[in-house]
Design an enzyme around this catalytic site. Structure first.
Site, PDB file in Angstrom:
ATOM      1  N   LYS A 131       0.952  -1.226   0.015  1.00 10.56           N
ATOM      2  CA  LYS A 131       0.029   0.054   0.027  1.00 10.56           C
ATOM      3  C   LYS A 131       0.916   1.320  -0.228  1.00 10.56           C
ATOM      4  O   LYS A 131       2.151   1.260   0.359  1.00 10.56           O
ATOM      5  CB  LYS A 131      -0.767   0.014   1.139  1.00 10.56           C
ATOM      6  CG  LYS A 131      -1.866  -1.113   1.375  1.00 10.56           C
ATOM      7  CD  LYS A 131      -3.042  -1.176   2.372  1.00 10.56           C
ATOM      8  CE  LYS A 131      -4.013  -2.157   2.288  1.00 10.56           C
ATOM      9  NZ  LYS A 131      -4.889  -2.045   3.376  1.00 10.56           N
TER      10      LYS A 131
ATOM     11  N   TYR B  93     -12.333  -1.996  -3.614  1.00  8.69           N
ATOM     12  CA  TYR B  93     -12.915  -2.307  -2.178  1.00  8.69           C
ATOM     13  C   TYR B  93     -14.376  -2.165  -2.102  1.00  8.69           C
ATOM     14  O   TYR B  93     -14.923  -1.873  -0.985  1.00  8.69           O
ATOM     15  CB  TYR B  93     -12.207  -1.300  -1.270  1.00  8.69           C
ATOM     16  CG  TYR B  93     -10.821  -1.758  -0.802  1.00  8.69           C
ATOM     17  CD1 TYR B  93     -10.728  -2.811  -0.026  1.00  8.69           C
ATOM     18  CD2 TYR B  93      -9.577  -0.947  -1.156  1.00  8.69           C
ATOM     19  CE1 TYR B  93      -9.304  -3.021   0.501  1.00  8.69           C
ATOM     20  CE2 TYR B  93      -8.267  -1.415  -0.762  1.00  8.69           C
ATOM     21  CZ  TYR B  93      -8.082  -2.561  -0.089  1.00  8.69           C
ATOM     22  OH  TYR B  93      -7.081  -2.772   0.701  1.00  8.69           O
TER      23      TYR B  93
ATOM     24  N   PHE C  37     -15.329   3.532   7.096  1.00 11.45           N
ATOM     25  CA  PHE C  37     -13.864   4.094   6.695  1.00 11.45           C
ATOM     26  C   PHE C  37     -13.768   4.037   5.060  1.00 11.45           C
ATOM     27  O   PHE C  37     -12.671   3.934   4.799  1.00 11.45           O
ATOM     28  CB  PHE C  37     -12.840   3.228   7.489  1.00 11.45           C
ATOM     29  CG  PHE C  37     -13.031   1.687   7.176  1.00 11.45           C
ATOM     30  CD1 PHE C  37     -12.390   1.035   6.088  1.00 11.45           C
ATOM     31  CD2 PHE C  37     -13.607   0.890   8.160  1.00 11.45           C
ATOM     32  CE1 PHE C  37     -12.595  -0.343   5.870  1.00 11.45           C
ATOM     33  CE2 PHE C  37     -13.974  -0.474   8.107  1.00 11.45           C
ATOM     34  CZ  PHE C  37     -13.181  -1.160   6.771  1.00 11.45           C
TER      35      PHE C  37
ATOM     36  N   ARG D 290      -1.593 -14.162   4.740  1.00 11.58           N
ATOM     37  CA  ARG D 290      -2.490 -13.476   5.910  1.00 11.58           C
ATOM     38  C   ARG D 290      -1.610 -13.730   7.205  1.00 11.58           C
ATOM     39  O   ARG D 290      -1.514 -12.943   8.027  1.00 11.58           O
ATOM     40  CB  ARG D 290      -3.736 -14.343   6.153  1.00 11.58           C
ATOM     41  CG  ARG D 290      -4.737 -14.098   4.787  1.00 11.58           C
ATOM     42  CD  ARG D 290      -5.413 -12.745   4.525  1.00 11.58           C
ATOM     43  NE  ARG D 290      -6.185 -12.276   5.877  1.00 11.58           N
ATOM     44  CZ  ARG D 290      -6.896 -11.159   5.700  1.00 11.58           C
ATOM     45  NH1 ARG D 290      -6.586 -10.443   4.682  1.00 11.58           N
ATOM     46  NH2 ARG D 290      -7.567 -10.595   6.828  1.00 11.58           N
TER      47      ARG D 290
ATOM     48  N   THR E 128      -5.216  -6.760  11.044  1.00  9.65           N
ATOM     49  CA  THR E 128      -5.604  -5.737  10.337  1.00  9.65           C
ATOM     50  C   THR E 128      -4.986  -4.436  11.023  1.00  9.65           C
ATOM     51  O   THR E 128      -4.217  -3.612  10.622  1.00  9.65           O
ATOM     52  CB  THR E 128      -7.210  -5.620  10.215  1.00  9.65           C
ATOM     53  OG1 THR E 128      -7.458  -6.677   9.711  1.00  9.65           O
ATOM     54  CG2 THR E 128      -7.290  -4.205   9.489  1.00  9.65           C
TER      55      THR E 128
ATOM     56  N   ARG F 195       2.779  -6.235   9.276  1.00  5.58           N
ATOM     57  CA  ARG F 195       2.172  -5.196   9.834  1.00  5.58           C
ATOM     58  C   ARG F 195       2.597  -4.663  11.314  1.00  5.58           C
ATOM     59  O   ARG F 195       2.666  -3.470  11.732  1.00  5.58           O
ATOM     60  CB  ARG F 195       0.626  -5.449   9.989  1.00  5.58           C
ATOM     61  CG  ARG F 195      -0.271  -5.250   8.548  1.00  5.58           C
ATOM     62  CD  ARG F 195      -1.374  -5.801   8.515  1.00  5.58           C
ATOM     63  NE  ARG F 195      -2.322  -5.477   7.497  1.00  5.58           N
ATOM     64  CZ  ARG F 195      -3.609  -6.068   7.170  1.00  5.58           C
ATOM     65  NH1 ARG F 195      -3.924  -7.190   7.741  1.00  5.58           N
ATOM     66  NH2 ARG F 195      -4.097  -5.621   5.946  1.00  5.58           N
TER      67      ARG F 195
ATOM     68  N   ASN G 297      -1.912   0.338   6.688  1.00  7.32           N
ATOM     69  CA  ASN G 297      -1.443  -1.004   7.337  1.00  7.32           C
ATOM     70  C   ASN G 297      -0.387  -1.530   6.273  1.00  7.32           C
ATOM     71  O   ASN G 297      -0.422  -2.880   6.374  1.00  7.32           O
ATOM     72  CB  ASN G 297      -2.442  -1.657   7.946  1.00  7.32           C
ATOM     73  CG  ASN G 297      -3.496  -1.925   7.048  1.00  7.32           C
ATOM     74  OD1 ASN G 297      -3.346  -1.809   5.878  1.00  7.32           O
ATOM     75  ND2 ASN G 297      -4.522  -2.943   7.508  1.00  7.32           N
TER      76      ASN G 297
ATOM     77  N   HIS H  53      -2.232  -5.587   1.638  1.00  3.46           N
ATOM     78  CA  HIS H  53      -3.510  -6.198   1.484  1.00  3.46           C
ATOM     79  C   HIS H  53      -3.264  -7.619   1.217  1.00  3.46           C
ATOM     80  O   HIS H  53      -2.291  -7.793   0.189  1.00  3.46           O
ATOM     81  CB  HIS H  53      -4.314  -5.343   0.399  1.00  3.46           C
ATOM     82  CG  HIS H  53      -5.576  -6.267  -0.307  1.00  3.46           C
ATOM     83  ND1 HIS H  53      -6.819  -6.346   0.445  1.00  3.46           N
ATOM     84  CD2 HIS H  53      -5.543  -7.070  -1.140  1.00  3.46           C
ATOM     85  CE1 HIS H  53      -7.510  -6.961   0.108  1.00  3.46           C
ATOM     86  NE2 HIS H  53      -6.785  -7.842  -1.089  1.00  3.46           N
TER      87      HIS H  53
ATOM     88  N   GLU I 261      -9.647 -11.080  -7.582  1.00  3.83           N
ATOM     89  CA  GLU I 261      -8.820  -9.889  -7.309  1.00  3.83           C
ATOM     90  C   GLU I 261      -7.428 -10.159  -8.107  1.00  3.83           C
ATOM     91  O   GLU I 261      -6.830  -9.153  -8.658  1.00  3.83           O
ATOM     92  CB  GLU I 261      -8.194  -9.727  -5.965  1.00  3.83           C
ATOM     93  CG  GLU I 261      -9.255  -9.423  -4.751  1.00  3.83           C
ATOM     94  CD  GLU I 261      -9.078  -9.361  -3.418  1.00  3.83           C
ATOM     95  OE1 GLU I 261      -9.907  -8.950  -2.528  1.00  3.83           O
ATOM     96  OE2 GLU I 261      -7.882  -9.600  -2.926  1.00  3.83           O
TER      97      GLU I 261
HETATM   98  P1  ADP Z   1      -7.702  -6.908   6.076  1.00  2.65           P
HETATM   99  O1  ADP Z   1      -7.216  -6.036   5.036  1.00  2.65           O
HETATM  100  O2  ADP Z   1      -6.968  -7.284   7.090  1.00  2.65           O
HETATM  101  O3  ADP Z   1      -8.501  -7.974   5.191  1.00  2.65           O
HETATM  102  P2  ADP Z   1     -10.457  -5.845   6.162  1.00  2.65           P
HETATM  103  O4  ADP Z   1     -10.862  -6.380   5.064  1.00  2.65           O
HETATM  104  O5  ADP Z   1     -11.232  -5.605   7.541  1.00  2.65           O
HETATM  105  O6  ADP Z   1      -8.944  -5.896   6.758  1.00  2.65           O
HETATM  106  O7  ADP Z   1     -10.364  -4.327   5.826  1.00  2.65           O
HETATM  107  C1  ADP Z   1      -9.611  -3.621   4.734  1.00  2.65           C
HETATM  108  C2  ADP Z   1      -8.950  -2.577   4.738  1.00  2.65           C
HETATM  109  O8  ADP Z   1      -9.693  -1.454   5.177  1.00  2.65           O
HETATM  110  C3  ADP Z   1      -7.918  -2.720   6.103  1.00  2.65           C
HETATM  111  O9  ADP Z   1      -6.819  -3.516   5.327  1.00  2.65           O
HETATM  112  C4  ADP Z   1      -7.529  -1.295   6.248  1.00  2.65           C
HETATM  113  O10 ADP Z   1      -6.739  -0.597   5.350  1.00  2.65           O
HETATM  114  C5  ADP Z   1      -8.785  -0.452   6.257  1.00  2.65           C
HETATM  115  N1  ADP Z   1      -9.422  -0.509   7.400  1.00  2.65           N
HETATM  116  C6  ADP Z   1     -10.167  -1.679   8.087  1.00  2.65           C
HETATM  117  N2  ADP Z   1     -10.501  -1.225   9.172  1.00  2.65           N
HETATM  118  C7  ADP Z   1     -10.396   0.187   9.439  1.00  2.65           C
HETATM  119  C8  ADP Z   1     -10.743   1.091  10.320  1.00  2.65           C
HETATM  120  N3  ADP Z   1     -11.292   0.805  11.795  1.00  2.65           N
HETATM  121  N4  ADP Z   1     -10.502   2.247   9.999  1.00  2.65           N
HETATM  122  C9  ADP Z   1      -9.688   2.780   8.944  1.00  2.65           C
HETATM  123  N5  ADP Z   1      -9.673   1.721   8.001  1.00  2.65           N
HETATM  124  C10 ADP Z   1      -9.730   0.526   8.323  1.00  2.65           C
END
Ligand code: ADP
Length: 140
Positions: free
Chosen positions: A11, A51, A59, A87, A93, A104, A114, A117, A128
């Site tokens: 990212k 997304y 968010f 993962r 996350t 992370r 973070n 992805h 994807e």
């Molecule tokens: P992951 O990337 O670990 O699969 P999610 O699918 O829950 O996590 O979320 C997708 C992305 O959205 C996260 O990697 C992060 O960049 C963003 N995100 C998730 N939760 C939050 C939050 N509470 N506030 C801001 N951004 C968030």
């Protein structure tokens, strides 16, 4: 165990800090092979499409802005149980919850910014990968 492919994105918070090589080393140390890779800049619309599953989350707007804020490196990782393995290497996350040694835990700046992805299931991995790559661009 089966050989799988998964979609990974380094990212903008990580590309801006010149961490692509350090993150790729984590994948390779875990036995994941980078079988396709390109550096691109997403528009907000493209980030929103990628997304869209999160469109109702509070968010979502912030996430799309962030993903379009700088270059990303999109990649296909291949290996035994690559989806789960990736993962694990990524970590939770929220970097505050991520296990020591994960990408992370070491590099992420916040729950939003973070660093990486990774696809979460075989169906999403296939979708994807096809979002970013043609078959010709993936060389295993
Ligand atoms: P992951 O990337 O670990 O699969 P999610 O699918 O829950 O996590 O979320 C997708 C992305 O959205 C996260 O990697 C992060 O960049 C963003 N995100 C998730 N939760 C939050 C939050 N509470 N506030 C801001 N951004 C968030």
């Amino acid at each position: 165990m089966a050989t799988e492919r998964t979609l990974s994105i380094i990212k903008p918070d990580a590309t801006s800090r010149n961490l692509t090589g350090k993150i790729n080393a984590k994948f390779e140390e875990a036995g994941l092979r980078i079988v396709a890779q390109k550096r691109i800049q997403l528009s907000k619309e493209q980030a929103g499409e990628f997304y869209k599953v999160h469109a109702e989350r509070p968010f979502y707007g912030e996430l799309c802005e962030f993903m379009a804020s700088g270059p990303v490196v999109v990649q296909v990782l291949e290996g035994e149980s690559a989806i789960t393995k990736n993962r694990e290497v990524m970590g939770a996350t929220n970097p505050a919850d991520a296990d020591e040694g994960t990408i992370r835990a070491e590099f992420a700046e916040s729950v939003g910014e973070n660093s990486v992805h990774g696809s979460d299931a075989p169906e999403t991995a296939a979708e994807e990968i096809a979002f970013f790559f043609s078959g010709l661009e993936i060389v295993g």
